[in-house]
Design an enzyme around this catalytic site. Structure first.
Site, PDB file in Angstrom:
ATOM      1  CG  ASP A  13      31.417 -20.595   4.266  1.00  0.00           C
ATOM      2  OD1 ASP A  13      32.583 -20.268   4.530  1.00  0.00           O
ATOM      3  OD2 ASP A  13      30.515 -19.782   3.978  1.00  0.00           O
ATOM      4  N   GLY A  40      37.069 -17.715   5.572  1.00  0.00           N
ATOM      5  CA  GLY A  40      36.915 -17.774   7.020  1.00  0.00           C
ATOM      6  C   GLY A  40      36.899 -19.247   7.381  1.00  0.00           C
ATOM      7  CB  THR A 125      33.813 -11.274   1.730  1.00  0.00           C
ATOM      8  OG1 THR A 125      34.989 -11.068   0.933  1.00  0.00           O
ATOM      9  CG2 THR A 125      33.309 -12.691   1.518  1.00  0.00           C
ATOM     10  CD  GLN A 216      37.783 -17.915  -1.508  1.00  0.00           C
ATOM     11  OE1 GLN A 216      38.786 -18.031  -2.191  1.00  0.00           O
ATOM     12  NE2 GLN A 216      37.825 -17.346  -0.320  1.00  0.00           N
TER      13      GLN A 216
HETATM   14  P1  GDP Z   1      35.398 -23.445   5.718  1.00  0.00           P
HETATM   15  O1  GDP Z   1      35.381 -22.042   5.235  1.00  0.00           O
HETATM   16  O2  GDP Z   1      35.219 -24.420   4.610  1.00  0.00           O
HETATM   17  O3  GDP Z   1      36.599 -23.773   6.552  1.00  0.00           O
HETATM   18  O4  GDP Z   1      34.115 -23.613   6.665  1.00  0.00           O
HETATM   19  P2  GDP Z   1      33.645 -22.577   7.816  1.00  0.00           P
HETATM   20  O5  GDP Z   1      34.575 -22.660   8.964  1.00  0.00           O
HETATM   21  O6  GDP Z   1      33.393 -21.226   7.226  1.00  0.00           O
HETATM   22  O7  GDP Z   1      32.207 -23.147   8.162  1.00  0.00           O
HETATM   23  C1  GDP Z   1      32.048 -24.425   8.681  1.00  0.00           C
HETATM   24  C2  GDP Z   1      31.307 -24.306  10.042  1.00  0.00           C
HETATM   25  O8  GDP Z   1      30.828 -25.561  10.428  1.00  0.00           O
HETATM   26  C3  GDP Z   1      32.201 -23.854  11.166  1.00  0.00           C
HETATM   27  O9  GDP Z   1      31.437 -23.103  12.073  1.00  0.00           O
HETATM   28  C4  GDP Z   1      32.653 -25.161  11.822  1.00  0.00           C
HETATM   29  O10 GDP Z   1      32.977 -25.022  13.202  1.00  0.00           O
HETATM   30  C5  GDP Z   1      31.426 -26.006  11.647  1.00  0.00           C
HETATM   31  N1  GDP Z   1      31.674 -27.445  11.448  1.00  0.00           N
HETATM   32  C6  GDP Z   1      32.706 -28.053  10.822  1.00  0.00           C
HETATM   33  N2  GDP Z   1      32.495 -29.378  10.709  1.00  0.00           N
HETATM   34  C7  GDP Z   1      31.303 -29.619  11.295  1.00  0.00           C
HETATM   35  C8  GDP Z   1      30.519 -30.802  11.488  1.00  0.00           C
HETATM   36  O11 GDP Z   1      30.862 -31.907  11.054  1.00  0.00           O
HETATM   37  N3  GDP Z   1      29.331 -30.649  12.156  1.00  0.00           N
HETATM   38  C9  GDP Z   1      28.894 -29.440  12.620  1.00  0.00           C
HETATM   39  N4  GDP Z   1      27.729 -29.382  13.234  1.00  0.00           N
HETATM   40  N5  GDP Z   1      29.607 -28.307  12.434  1.00  0.00           N
HETATM   41  C10 GDP Z   1      30.782 -28.400  11.780  1.00  0.00           C
HETATM   42  P1  IMO Z   2      35.769 -19.951   2.596  1.00  0.00           P
HETATM   43  O1  IMO Z   2      37.233 -20.157   2.285  1.00  0.00           O
HETATM   44  C1  IMO Z   2      31.828 -18.747   1.186  1.00  0.00           C
HETATM   45  C2  IMO Z   2      31.701 -15.582  -1.872  1.00  0.00           C
HETATM   46  C3  IMO Z   2      31.087 -14.262  -1.462  1.00  0.00           C
HETATM   47  C4  IMO Z   2      30.537 -13.803  -2.807  1.00  0.00           C
HETATM   48  C5  IMO Z   2      31.599 -14.279  -3.796  1.00  0.00           C
HETATM   49  C6  IMO Z   2      32.627 -13.214  -4.179  1.00  0.00           C
HETATM   50  O2  IMO Z   2      35.490 -19.577   4.000  1.00  0.00           O
HETATM   51  O3  IMO Z   2      34.961 -21.109   2.108  1.00  0.00           O
HETATM   52  P2  IMO Z   2      34.670 -12.089  -2.878  1.00  0.00           P
HETATM   53  O4  IMO Z   2      34.716 -11.314  -1.595  1.00  0.00           O
HETATM   54  O5  IMO Z   2      35.523 -13.299  -2.883  1.00  0.00           O
HETATM   55  O6  IMO Z   2      34.920 -11.229  -4.095  1.00  0.00           O
HETATM   56  O7  IMO Z   2      33.122 -12.570  -2.999  1.00  0.00           O
HETATM   57  O8  IMO Z   2      32.274 -15.354  -3.156  1.00  0.00           O
HETATM   58  N1  IMO Z   2      32.806 -16.052  -0.983  1.00  0.00           N
HETATM   59  C7  IMO Z   2      32.681 -17.048  -0.099  1.00  0.00           C
HETATM   60  N2  IMO Z   2      31.607 -17.784   0.266  1.00  0.00           N
HETATM   61  N3  IMO Z   2      33.046 -19.021   1.707  1.00  0.00           N
HETATM   62  C8  IMO Z   2      34.129 -18.314   1.329  1.00  0.00           C
HETATM   63  O9  IMO Z   2      35.377 -18.651   1.734  1.00  0.00           O
HETATM   64  C9  IMO Z   2      33.982 -17.264   0.418  1.00  0.00           C
HETATM   65  N4  IMO Z   2      34.813 -16.361  -0.140  1.00  0.00           N
HETATM   66  C10 IMO Z   2      34.085 -15.648  -1.008  1.00  0.00           C
HETATM   67  O10 IMO Z   2      30.076 -14.444  -0.508  1.00  0.00           O
HETATM   68  O11 IMO Z   2      29.355 -14.505  -3.105  1.00  0.00           O
HETATM   69 MG    MG Z   3      34.352 -20.248   5.572  1.00  0.00          MG
END
Ligand code: GDP
Ligand code: IMO
Ligand code: MG
Length: 417
Positions: A13, A40, A125, A216
């Site tokens: 994330d 996600g 997840t 991840q």
């Molecule tokens: P990913 O899994 O690494 O693609 O990250 P996610 O999408 O799960 O989580 C990142 C969250 O932060 C999302 O809700 C984005 O819309 C938001 N986001 C991304 N870049 C920025 C930023 O520079 N500032 C803020 N405030 N939010 C951001």
């Molecule tokens: P993105 O790509 C954050 C975490 C789960 C759990 C562990 C194992 O959005 O960064 P799993 O379902 O993979 O067997 O869960 O890994 N986890 C993540 N945490 N971002 C993700 O993906 C994750 N994918 C798995 O919360 O701790």
């Molecule tokens: Mg994510």
């Protein structure tokens, strides 16, 4: 950048989705190589907010092909729903490719995840990721190409149901229903299925631009992460070879993505976690709730011991430091520069989970700032306090910061020379 990888440097994330989408404006291919719908990845653009679990984010740009290489665990039901959601936003149909060697996530995998207890113990997840990769390693998985043979699908599912039968759960799975649904889902992807490795290799030979989009993060890697609180795939740059068959020697850039602070979902050690007001600020201002599960993310400060470790594992050529705007308004910003252990101060990231649970972070404090960053696009637009923070990070990890996130929208990003 003819070939580059975007890799999570923390526990997922980190905003890999946004960063990959930004870089993919000029790419010909974006390739997912690991993980599955546990990912996600969020993109905020003119059509709205896309939350992608399977589709490579670059495929939101017309002209960029999204490829799922064989290292991905594919849930065809999730894929179908994701395409439906994108269409509902009025987006153009993404151009996709699917490796014929992709392993499939099937209903029995989700059941086994619950029964085996890993869902609770690790806080997964619940997408069936672990059991799918287990079946792959145990040589009894079902691959996308296998769906062409309905009898083989039926007998594979019958075997899985028999095994679950020992747990009294066989009634919850109807083999014939699953066979029918898989046949329908297969019809929707069949024409886009093929040898993804060969297609990407040929594209690279022709000078096309390819981005590998990690899912991840490094600290969730099966081997390099905080085992056993990890996912079941290879999340580092090494996963690109593992999950695509493309050699790392092809890359000219490996970008690590880290938040300007740290979050984690699920169980496991997290030395800089702040369960008090600081962590609450990060969660509420940063909207730190999971894209895949909606769970509140655990929040804390930037851990430079862990980040330096991720830099070494991946050989990052640059960093993207995201969500800098979230730190605005704090009187001080804390950076963890070392750990204190029973034996004294260390800057080594420990292998043993028990040890990592016990370390105490040693912090350096930097001044905060009050300025709104959302309109910053280049270095000179950033307040002095932010530039000092970037210099401190670079000094500790030895890798230059190339991009800074200043908001969730696609244009809210600062490019550094
Ligand atoms: P990913 O899994 O690494 O693609 O990250 P996610 O999408 O799960 O989580 C990142 C969250 O932060 C999302 O809700 C984005 O819309 C938001 N986001 C991304 N870049 C920025 C930023 O520079 N500032 C803020 N405030 N939010 C951001
Ligand atoms: P993105 O790509 C954050 C975490 C789960 C759990 C562990 C194992 O959005 O960064 P799993 O379902 O993979 O067997 O869960 O890994 N986890 C993540 N945490 N971002 C993700 O993906 C994750 N994918 C798995 O919360 O701790
Ligand atoms: Mg994510």
């Amino acid at each position: 950048m003819p070939a580059g990888a975007v890799i999570g440097a923390q526990w997922g994330d980190e905003a890999k989705g946004k960063v990959t989408h930004f870089l993919a404006r000029e790419a010909d291919y974006t390739v997912r190589f690991n993980g599955g719908p546990n990912a996600g990845h969020t993109v905020k653009d003119g059509y709205g907010t896309a939350r992608l679990h399977h589709i490579p984010v670059g495929a939101l740009h017309p002209g960029c092909v999204g490829a799922l290489a064989h290292g991905v665990a594919l849930d065809l039901w999730t894929l179908r729903d994701e395409l439906t959601a994108l269409r509902a936003q009025g987006r153009p149909e993404p151009v996709l490719r699917f490796s014929d060697r992709l392993h499939l996530i099937l209903p029995q995998h989700k059941l086994r995840e619950e029964l085996g207890g890993s869902a609770q113990r690790i806080g997964t997840t619940r997408r069936g990721i672990g059991p799918c990769y287990e079946d792959r390693a145990a040589r009894r998985g079902l691959r996308l190409a296998d769906l062409a043979d309905e009898e083989a699908v039926r007998s594979s599912l019958q075997l899985a149901v028999q095994e679950l039968g020992a747990c009294g759960l066989q009634e919850t799975l109807s083999v014939e229903d699953i066979v029918r649904e898989l046949a329908e889902l297969y019809r929707q992807v069949e024409s886009r299925m093929g040898d993804v490795r060969a297609e990407i290799a040929t594209a690279l030979e022709r000078g096309k631009r390819v981005i590998f989009e990690g899912a991840q993060g490094t600290l969730l890697d099966l081997d390099w992460g905080t085992y056993p609180y990890v996912t079941s795939s290879s999340t580092t740059v090494h996963g690109v070879g593992w999950g695509t068959g493309i050699a790392v020697t092809r890359f000219d850039a490996v970008l690590g993505v880290a938040k300007a602070y740290t979050t984690r979902v699920g169980e496991g050690p997290f030395p800089t976690e702040d369960t008090a007001a600081g962590g609450e600020h990060l969660r509420e201002v940063g909207k730190e709730y999971g894209t895949t599960t909606g769970r509140p993310r655990r929040c804390g400060w930037l851990d430079l011991v862990a980040l330096r470790y991720a830099c070494r594992i991946n050989g990052f050529t640059g960093l993207a430091l995201t969500k800098m705007d979230v730190l605005r308004g704090l009187s001080e910003v804390k950076l963890c520069v070392a750990y204190r252990t029973g034996e004294g101060r260390t800057d080594v990231f420990p292998t043993r989970t028990g040890e990592l649970m016990e370390v105490e972070p040693i912090y350096e404090s930097l001044p905060g700032w009050k300025e709104d960053l959302s309109r910053a696009r280049e270095e000179d637009d950033l307040p002095r306090a932010v530039r000092s923070l970037l210099a401190a990070v670079e000094g500790h990890v030895g890798v230059p910061v190339r991009l800074v996130g200043v908001g969730p929208a696609e244009e809210e990003i600062v490019t550094l020379e």
